[in-house]
Write a protein that holds these residues in place. Structure first.
Motif, PDB file in Angstrom:
ATOM      1  N   ARG A 103       0.834  -1.209   0.000  1.00 29.26           N
ATOM      2  CA  ARG A 103       0.000   0.000   0.000  1.00 29.26           C
ATOM      3  C   ARG A 103       0.867   1.256   0.000  1.00 29.26           C
ATOM      4  N   LYS A 104       2.000   1.178   0.684  1.00 27.82           N
ATOM      5  CA  LYS A 104       2.909   2.328   0.691  1.00 27.82           C
ATOM      6  C   LYS A 104       3.435   2.588  -0.709  1.00 27.82           C
ATOM      7  N   ALA A 105       3.769   1.508  -1.418  1.00 28.87           N
ATOM      8  CA  ALA A 105       4.234   1.652  -2.801  1.00 28.87           C
ATOM      9  C   ALA A 105       3.134   2.185  -3.696  1.00 28.87           C
ATOM     10  N   LEU A 106       1.914   1.719  -3.476  1.00 30.97           N
ATOM     11  CA  LEU A 106       0.776   2.207  -4.263  1.00 30.97           C
ATOM     12  C   LEU A 106       0.557   3.686  -4.014  1.00 30.97           C
ATOM     13  N   ALA A 107       0.674   4.117  -2.763  1.00 29.16           N
ATOM     14  CA  ALA A 107       0.495   5.533  -2.433  1.00 29.16           C
ATOM     15  C   ALA A 107       1.539   6.394  -3.144  1.00 29.16           C
ATOM     16  N   SER A 108       2.773   5.908  -3.189  1.00 26.69           N
ATOM     17  CA  SER A 108       3.830   6.656  -3.868  1.00 26.69           C
ATOM     18  C   SER A 108       3.549   6.759  -5.363  1.00 26.69           C
ATOM     19  N   TRP A 109       3.089   5.657  -5.947  1.00 32.17           N
ATOM     20  CA  TRP A 109       2.770   5.652  -7.377  1.00 32.17           C
ATOM     21  C   TRP A 109       1.626   6.612  -7.693  1.00 32.17           C
ATOM     22  N   LEU A 110       0.585   6.613  -6.854  1.00 29.09           N
ATOM     23  CA  LEU A 110      -0.552   7.512  -7.066  1.00 29.09           C
ATOM     24  C   LEU A 110      -0.121   8.967  -6.962  1.00 29.09           C
ATOM     25  N   LYS A 111       0.775   9.230  -6.015  1.00 26.90           N
ATOM     26  CA  LYS A 111       1.280  10.600  -5.859  1.00 26.90           C
ATOM     27  C   LYS A 111       2.107  11.013  -7.071  1.00 26.90           C
ATOM     28  N   GLU A 112       2.952  10.102  -7.545  1.00 27.55           N
ATOM     29  CA  GLU A 112       3.796  10.373  -8.711  1.00 27.55           C
ATOM     30  C   GLU A 112       2.940  10.648  -9.943  1.00 27.55           C
ATOM     31  N   LYS A 113       1.865   9.894 -10.097  1.00 27.31           N
ATOM     32  CA  LYS A 113       0.992  10.048 -11.257  1.00 27.31           C
ATOM     33  C   LYS A 113      -0.071  11.122 -11.058  1.00 27.31           C
ATOM     34  N   LYS A 114      -0.025  11.778  -9.882  1.00 22.90           N
ATOM     35  CA  LYS A 114      -0.958  12.864  -9.546  1.00 22.90           C
ATOM     36  C   LYS A 114      -2.422  12.424  -9.667  1.00 22.90           C
ATOM     37  N   VAL A 115      -2.686  11.223  -9.166  1.00 23.11           N
ATOM     38  CA  VAL A 115      -4.046  10.690  -9.195  1.00 23.11           C
ATOM     39  C   VAL A 115      -4.857  11.301  -8.060  1.00 23.11           C
ATOM     40  N   LYS A 116      -5.974  11.875  -8.387  1.00 24.96           N
ATOM     41  CA  LYS A 116      -6.871  12.475  -7.393  1.00 24.96           C
ATOM     42  C   LYS A 116      -8.294  11.988  -7.643  1.00 24.96           C
ATOM     43  N   ALA A 117      -9.068  11.933  -6.584  1.00 26.64           N
ATOM     44  CA  ALA A 117     -10.458  11.487  -6.717  1.00 26.64           C
ATOM     45  C   ALA A 117     -11.304  12.612  -7.300  1.00 26.64           C
ATOM     46  N   PRO A 118     -12.036  12.349  -8.375  1.00 27.94           N
ATOM     47  CA  PRO A 118     -12.909  13.386  -8.929  1.00 27.94           C
ATOM     48  C   PRO A 118     -14.076  13.666  -7.988  1.00 27.94           C
ATOM     49  N   LYS A 119     -14.585  14.869  -8.069  1.00 25.94           N
ATOM     50  CA  LYS A 119     -15.761  15.191  -7.264  1.00 25.94           C
ATOM     51  C   LYS A 119     -16.951  14.412  -7.803  1.00 25.94           C
ATOM     52  N   ALA A 120     -17.650  13.751  -6.913  1.00 26.34           N
ATOM     53  CA  ALA A 120     -18.796  12.942  -7.335  1.00 26.34           C
ATOM     54  C   ALA A 120     -19.787  12.845  -6.192  1.00 26.34           C
ATOM     55  N   LYS A 121     -21.042  12.829  -6.542  1.00 30.48           N
ATOM     56  CA  LYS A 121     -22.092  12.644  -5.543  1.00 30.48           C
ATOM     57  C   LYS A 121     -21.989  11.237  -4.961  1.00 30.48           C
ATOM     58  N   ASP A 122     -22.242  11.127  -3.653  1.00 36.34           N
ATOM     59  CA  ASP A 122     -22.182   9.811  -3.022  1.00 36.34           C
ATOM     60  C   ASP A 122     -23.155   8.853  -3.703  1.00 36.34           C
ATOM     61  N   PHE A 123     -22.650   7.699  -4.052  1.00 38.86           N
ATOM     62  CA  PHE A 123     -23.431   6.690  -4.767  1.00 38.86           C
ATOM     63  C   PHE A 123     -23.844   5.596  -3.793  1.00 38.86           C
ATOM     64  N   ASP A 124     -25.117   5.252  -3.817  1.00 41.91           N
ATOM     65  CA  ASP A 124     -25.645   4.199  -2.945  1.00 41.91           C
ATOM     66  C   ASP A 124     -25.917   2.968  -3.804  1.00 41.91           C
ATOM     67  N   PHE A 125     -24.974   2.032  -3.787  1.00 39.85           N
ATOM     68  CA  PHE A 125     -25.098   0.859  -4.650  1.00 39.85           C
ATOM     69  C   PHE A 125     -26.307   0.002  -4.292  1.00 39.85           C
ATOM     70  N   ALA A 126     -26.566  -0.176  -2.990  1.00 40.82           N
ATOM     71  CA  ALA A 126     -27.695  -1.015  -2.587  1.00 40.82           C
ATOM     72  C   ALA A 126     -29.009  -0.431  -3.085  1.00 40.82           C
ATOM     73  N   ALA A 127     -29.166   0.907  -2.990  1.00 46.07           N
ATOM     74  CA  ALA A 127     -30.387   1.544  -3.478  1.00 46.07           C
ATOM     75  C   ALA A 127     -30.452   1.483  -5.005  1.00 46.07           C
ATOM     76  N   TRP A 128     -29.319   1.673  -5.662  1.00 46.30           N
ATOM     77  CA  TRP A 128     -29.258   1.557  -7.127  1.00 46.30           C
ATOM     78  C   TRP A 128     -29.696   0.169  -7.561  1.00 46.30           C
ATOM     79  N   LEU A 129     -29.196  -0.839  -6.861  1.00 49.22           N
ATOM     80  CA  LEU A 129     -29.538  -2.213  -7.197  1.00 49.22           C
ATOM     81  C   LEU A 129     -31.038  -2.454  -7.037  1.00 49.22           C
ATOM     82  N   ASP A 130     -31.638  -1.729  -6.104  1.00 53.80           N
ATOM     83  CA  ASP A 130     -33.066  -1.886  -5.837  1.00 53.80           C
ATOM     84  C   ASP A 130     -33.921  -1.029  -6.761  1.00 53.80           C
ATOM     85  N   GLY A 131     -33.269  -0.260  -7.634  1.00 54.46           N
ATOM     86  CA  GLY A 131     -34.022   0.547  -8.590  1.00 54.46           C
ATOM     87  C   GLY A 131     -34.076   2.013  -8.273  1.00 54.46           C
ATOM     88  N   ASP A 132     -33.515   2.420  -7.112  1.00 53.12           N
ATOM     89  CA  ASP A 132     -33.432   3.836  -6.726  1.00 53.12           C
ATOM     90  C   ASP A 132     -34.779   4.505  -6.501  1.00 53.12           C
TER      91      ASP A 132
END
Length: 449
Positions: A103-132
């Motif tokens: 995980r430490k190596a993965l963190a370094s790689w993500l930092k090197e590649k400047k990977v960031k989480a895009p802004k996104a609305k919280d997704f509820d998979f269980a509700a989606w599966l039920d049809g929302d």
């Protein structure tokens, strides 16, 4: 990255894109295979999947548990990788200490590649599966939304951190105060829903000394399940383990208290003693209980066996029979005529209970009308040992089992799920009388003379 030794990044069996097996959820198989695919297999048979959440949102990462659990892990693949690198996916096999170096190596790689989480609305998979499809709020849900809270003097004696935490109990997961605390203080995500397959979700923030439990299934009449969709629910803050990381003592008791005597010196004699496990008889655990909120049924408990333990909870019962059947009706009829029920629990059904007590109505009629969420241990009288005995008897513990006793009484037959069941189709009073001798033997210590 490069080829890695198995276990370096946690424990998983395959990292490959595959169609989601239809067997995981035959009812939703077409939608899952159209809008999602699995990319990682866990040792217990669970899958991680990428889910197409909509045209203007990133694909989310969801867990498809081997026992039917369905929940969102991350709102995007990028967020999942970042969580994975921090050991915070809430998936044990990926967060295990064995994978720390990877995980430490993965963190370094993500930092090197400047990977960031895009802004996104919280997704509820269980509700989606039920049809929302959101359900309109029920009358019970509206009553929960306007509930008042009545803190006790003990609540006011708690330190500010513990008091703030305790004030969240009994609130819905979507309450602004809950969201602000979990996201702002703990730095975690609030569970968006729970379901029958996954009726509780733990949120642990070890650095803050808090592990919260969110559940829709609090066995307390003041907390009815609140439907979100047809098969998902909005959970409540229901339980927490509080540990030294919270940064303050609770009621003045030091976290490193070395003995029961030390705690007693500060708090006085224990409220009571209990066994460490439900199948044990020796009362080795001393506990001190305090009501924190009379309206919300919130309680604080400090206990000591080998070390100090602190919990917060919404007081609730334990399920003796969650999904009642004919044997539940037979037991309730018996219990009503033997004075084993706590009659104060059923103010809205006094007339029906009286009819059962006088054998003018069957126990199953009472179960249908008064016990829609099943039979709980606190539906029985609060006298020493009764609820513990009933718990063991209903759950096949310590050589006690309702099913075995009733098979001995009525004979047995093959049940619908491959197990033998009592040959009993109706909880008539003749059936109750036939079972009474063995039930009297089991509950002799608590029968009213």
């Amino acid at each position: 990255m490069r080829q890695q030794t198995h276990g370096t990044l946690g424990w998983f069996d395959a990292l490959s894109a595959e169609a989601i097996p239809k067997e995981w959820n035959p009812e939703k198989a077409d939608r899952l295979r159209r809008d999602a695919f699995s990319f990682l297999s866990l040792p217990d048979g669970s899958l991680l999947a990428l889910v197409n959440t909509g045209a203007k949102a990133p694909h989310a990462v969801a867990l498809l548990g081997s026992e039917g659990e369905a929940r969102t892990v991350a709102n995007s693949l990028e967020e999942f990788l970042l969580l994975w690198s921090q050991g915070e996916t809430e998936i044990y096999d990926l967060d295990d200490e064995d994978g720390a170096s990877g995980r430490k190596a993965l963190a370094s790689w993500l930092k090197e590649k400047k990977v960031k989480a895009p802004k996104a609305k919280d997704f509820d998979f269980a509700a989606w599966l039920d049809g929302d499809a959101a359900l309109p709020p029920t009358a019970e849900a509206r009553a929960v939304a306007v509930r008042t809270f009545t803190p006790t003097t003990v609540m006011k004696k708690l330190g500010p951190k513990t008091q703030r935490l305790a004030s969240l109990f009994g609130q819905r997961a979507d309450a602004p105060e809950v969201i602000a605390y979990v996201t702002g203080v703990l730095g975690k995500k609030v569970p968006l829903s729970t379901s029958e397959n996954n009726d509780s979700v733990n949120v642990e923030a070890a650095k803050h000394g808090v592990e919260l439990v969110f559940s829709h299934d609090i066995l307390n009449d003041a907390y009815p399940p609140i439907p979100k969709t047809s098969k998902t629910f909005i959970p409540y803050v229901s339980y927490a383990w509080v540990r030294a990381g919270i940064g303050e003592n609770v009621l003045g008791v030091p976290w490193k208290a070395a003995s029961e005597a030390e705690v007693t010196k500060l708090l006085g004699p224990p409220t009571g003693r209990r066994a460490a496990f439900t199948d044990e008889d020796e009362l080795t655990v001393a506990y001190w209980e305090y009501s924190l909120d009379t309206e919300a049924h919130v309680w604080l408990e400090l206990s000591f066996e080998d070390s100090l333990s602190v919990t917060l909870s919404v007081k609730g019962g334990g399920a003796l029979m969650r999904y009642p059947d004919v044997t539940t009706g037979l037991f309730v009829g018996y219990a009503a005529t033997r004075g084993l029920l706590d009659t104060s629990r059923f103010p809205a059904h006094r007339a029906l209970l009286a009819a059962v007590e006088t054998r003018k109505a069957k126990g199953s009629e009472f179960v249908r009308q008064a016990l829609p969420r099943g039979l709980w241990d606190d539906h029985l009288r609060d006298v020493p040992g009764l609820r513990e005995m009933a718990w063991r008897w209903f759950h096949n513990m310590n050589g006690l089992w309702i099913t075995a006793d009733l098979k001995k009484t009525f004979g047995k037959r093959a049940g619908p799920f491959g197990h033998d069941e009592p040959k009993l189709d109706d909880d008539t009073w003749d059936a109750v009388d036939k079972a009474a001798p063995i039930l009297d033997k089991r509950f002799a210590a608590w029968l009213k003379k």
